[in-house]
Design a protein around this motif. Sequence first.
Motif, mmCIF file in Angstrom:
data_model
loop_
_atom_site.group_PDB
_atom_site.id
_atom_site.type_symbol
_atom_site.label_atom_id
_atom_site.label_comp_id
_atom_site.label_asym_id
_atom_site.label_seq_id
_atom_site.Cartn_x
_atom_site.Cartn_y
_atom_site.Cartn_z
ATOM 1 N N ILE A 63 0.852 -1.190 0.000
ATOM 2 C CA ILE A 63 0.000 0.000 0.000
ATOM 3 C C ILE A 63 0.890 1.243 0.000
ATOM 4 N N PRO A 64 0.727 2.148 -0.967
ATOM 5 C CA PRO A 64 1.630 3.302 -1.069
ATOM 6 C C PRO A 64 1.560 4.231 0.146
ATOM 7 N N ILE A 65 2.697 4.802 0.478
ATOM 8 C CA ILE A 65 2.799 5.871 1.478
ATOM 9 C C ILE A 65 3.257 7.116 0.726
ATOM 10 N N ILE A 66 2.428 8.152 0.741
ATOM 11 C CA ILE A 66 2.675 9.349 -0.076
ATOM 12 C C ILE A 66 3.002 10.533 0.832
ATOM 13 N N ASP A 67 4.122 11.173 0.547
ATOM 14 C CA ASP A 67 4.592 12.328 1.317
ATOM 15 C C ASP A 67 3.996 13.599 0.718
ATOM 16 N N LEU A 68 3.221 14.319 1.537
ATOM 17 C CA LEU A 68 2.571 15.549 1.057
ATOM 18 C C LEU A 68 3.284 16.817 1.522
ATOM 19 N N SER A 69 4.531 16.690 1.940
ATOM 20 C CA SER A 69 5.243 17.882 2.408
ATOM 21 C C SER A 69 5.359 18.925 1.299
ATOM 22 N N ASP A 70 5.436 18.476 0.054
ATOM 23 C CA ASP A 70 5.376 19.385 -1.101
ATOM 24 C C ASP A 70 4.267 18.867 -2.019
ATOM 25 N N PRO A 71 3.023 19.258 -1.747
ATOM 26 C CA PRO A 71 1.892 18.669 -2.495
ATOM 27 C C PRO A 71 1.933 18.944 -3.983
ATOM 28 N N ASN A 72 2.660 19.983 -4.381
ATOM 29 C CA ASN A 72 2.782 20.301 -5.809
ATOM 30 C C ASN A 72 4.048 19.724 -6.417
ATOM 31 N N GLY A 73 4.742 18.907 -5.640
ATOM 32 C CA GLY A 73 6.004 18.334 -6.102
ATOM 33 C C GLY A 73 5.816 17.342 -7.243
ATOM 34 N N THR A 74 6.917 17.084 -7.932
ATOM 35 C CA THR A 74 6.900 16.168 -9.072
ATOM 36 C C THR A 74 6.409 14.781 -8.647
ATOM 37 N N ALA A 79 0.975 9.971 -8.040
ATOM 38 C CA ALA A 79 1.020 8.932 -7.007
ATOM 39 C C ALA A 79 -0.345 8.778 -6.342
ATOM 40 N N ILE A 80 -1.016 9.902 -6.092
ATOM 41 C CA ILE A 80 -2.342 9.863 -5.469
ATOM 42 C C ILE A 80 -3.347 9.175 -6.392
ATOM 43 N N CYS A 81 -3.377 9.597 -7.643
ATOM 44 C CA CYS A 81 -4.350 9.040 -8.593
ATOM 45 C C CYS A 81 -4.061 7.574 -8.899
ATOM 46 N N ASN A 82 -2.782 7.229 -9.041
ATOM 47 C CA ASN A 82 -2.423 5.833 -9.312
ATOM 48 C C ASN A 82 -2.818 4.933 -8.147
ATOM 49 N N GLY A 88 -6.993 1.632 -4.266
ATOM 50 C CA GLY A 88 -8.132 2.185 -3.529
ATOM 51 C C GLY A 88 -7.761 2.661 -2.144
ATOM 52 N N PHE A 89 -6.523 2.443 -1.735
ATOM 53 C CA PHE A 89 -6.016 2.816 -0.415
ATOM 54 C C PHE A 89 -4.626 3.405 -0.558
ATOM 55 N N PHE A 90 -4.298 4.362 0.307
ATOM 56 C CA PHE A 90 -2.921 4.832 0.449
ATOM 57 C C PHE A 90 -2.809 5.533 1.793
ATOM 58 N N GLN A 91 -1.581 5.689 2.250
ATOM 59 C CA GLN A 91 -1.338 6.446 3.477
ATOM 60 C C GLN A 91 -0.665 7.757 3.117
ATOM 61 N N ILE A 92 -0.954 8.787 3.884
ATOM 62 C CA ILE A 92 -0.297 10.078 3.669
ATOM 63 C C ILE A 92 0.462 10.487 4.932
ATOM 64 N N VAL A 93 1.639 11.061 4.711
ATOM 65 C CA VAL A 93 2.453 11.605 5.794
ATOM 66 C C VAL A 93 2.790 13.054 5.456
ATOM 67 N N ASN A 94 3.185 13.817 6.468
ATOM 68 C CA ASN A 94 3.451 15.253 6.292
ATOM 69 C C ASN A 94 2.266 15.933 5.605
ATOM 70 N N HIS A 95 1.089 15.651 6.134
ATOM 71 C CA HIS A 95 -0.188 16.049 5.542
ATOM 72 C C HIS A 95 -0.732 17.365 6.068
ATOM 73 N N GLY A 96 -0.054 17.960 7.035
ATOM 74 C CA GLY A 96 -0.487 19.256 7.542
ATOM 75 C C GLY A 96 -1.409 19.191 8.751
ATOM 76 N N VAL A 97 -1.870 18.002 9.118
ATOM 77 C CA VAL A 97 -2.666 17.870 10.342
ATOM 78 C C VAL A 97 -1.678 17.677 11.492
ATOM 79 N N LYS A 270 3.657 5.929 12.101
ATOM 80 C CA LYS A 270 3.496 7.040 13.040
ATOM 81 C C LYS A 270 3.254 8.347 12.305
ATOM 82 N N GLY A 271 2.196 9.050 12.693
ATOM 83 C CA GLY A 271 1.883 10.340 12.109
ATOM 84 C C GLY A 271 1.126 10.274 10.793
ATOM 85 N N SER A 272 0.827 9.070 10.323
ATOM 86 C CA SER A 272 0.160 8.946 9.025
ATOM 87 C C SER A 272 -1.355 8.958 9.173
#
Length: 362
Positions: A63-74, A79-82, A88-97, A270-272
Motif C-alpha cells: 500500500i503506497p505511502i505518499i509524502d505531502l510535504s510538497d503537495p505540488n512536487g513532481t 502517485a495519489i491518482c495511481n 483504492g487505499f494509500f497512506q499520507i504523511v506530512n499532511h499538515g494535520v 506514526k503520524g500517518s
Amino acid sequence: MAPTMAAINNATNPVSDFSDFVLTKGHGVKGLSETGIETLPNQYIQPLEERLCMTKIVPENAIPIIDLSDPNGTGVADAICNAAERWGFFQIVNHGVPLQVLENAKEATRRFFGLPAQEKNKYSKDNSPSNNVRYGTSFSPQAEKALEWKDYLSLFYVSHDEASALWPAACRDGLLEYMRKSEAVVKQLLKVLMEKLNVTEIDKSKEDLLMGSRRININYYPICPNPELTVGVGRHSDVSTLTILLQDDIGGLYVRDLQDNSWIHVPPVKGSIVINVGDALQIMSNGRYKSVEHRVVANGSKNRISVPIFVNPRPHDIIGPLPESLASGEQPIYKQVLYSDYVKHFFRKAHDGKGTVDYAKI
C-alpha cells in the motif's frame, strides 16, 4: 459491577441474558472482554469463509505511502491518482494535520470508551437524544448471522452548535478539532483526484456533491479470546467519497488486492493518515477509482482503536458518473441513484464485501 461471563452463561436463558448485557445495557464487547472470558461466545463465531486465511497475506509494503510535504512536487498528483486506481487505499504523511491533533483524537476515543456502560448507553439507539449520535456494537446485529467484535460511536456532523450540544463531552472537542484540521487535506486530495477526471474546477455545487456531509466514527476493538474465529469488522467497502482513517499502533486493517484477491495489511505508520476511496467516488469516476474491500481482524492480546472520518455526498444528492468522466465517449456503468437510498441499502444488511455497489450498476 459487571456480571461475570459465568453468571451470564449460567442464566436461565443465556442468549437473552447475553443480549441484555451486550446490547441492551450497553456493555458491548468491551464489557464482555473485561469479564475475563476465555472462550469466544457462539454469537461471534464467523463462518469459515469469513475468517482471514493467513496464507493469503502478502507483504505489508504494497500500500503506497505518499509524502505531502510538497503537495505540488513532481509525481505527487500521479502517485495519489495511481494509488486510487490500483489499490483504492494509500497512506499520507506530512499532511499538515498536527500530530498533537491526531493524538488528541485518539485520546478522546479512549476517554469515551473508558466511560461506564450506563454513560455510553445514553447514546444507544433507544436512548440517544438524536439519530445523529449513535453508540452501538458490531455493525447491524439484527441482520447479522454472526456478530463483529467491535464497539463504536457514530457522529453525523450537522453544525458546530449541534455537535457542541449533543456529542458526548468526553470526546467532543478532540474529534471536532480533528475534523476541522483535516478538512484542508481532504480538499487537496479531492482537487487532485478530480483533475484526473477532467474536472478543472470544484465549485460550490461540486464541493457539496463530493463532501457535503461528514460522519466521524470512533471504534474500539477489545482483546478477544479466540480472535481467529471472529472478525473486528467484516469484509466491506465504504459508501463514502473518501474515508480519512486514523489508526493506533496496534494494526489489524487488511485490504483486498484487486489483482489476486490476497489480503494486504495496512501497517500503522506514526503520524500517518490512511485514505481510502469510497463507493460514491467509484461511482462518480465511472469505476476509474476503486472502492476496495477491507476488513479488521480481532486481536488476542491488545485493545485497538480507530477513528474514521467519512466524507460523503449529502443525503439528498443524486450520484452517478460525472459528465466529465464520460467526456471521452466512455459508456456509464452506473446509474443515477439517490445517495440516501444507497446508504440505506448498505445499512439494512450485514457486511457483504462489495455487494452494495451492485445496487448502482446499470
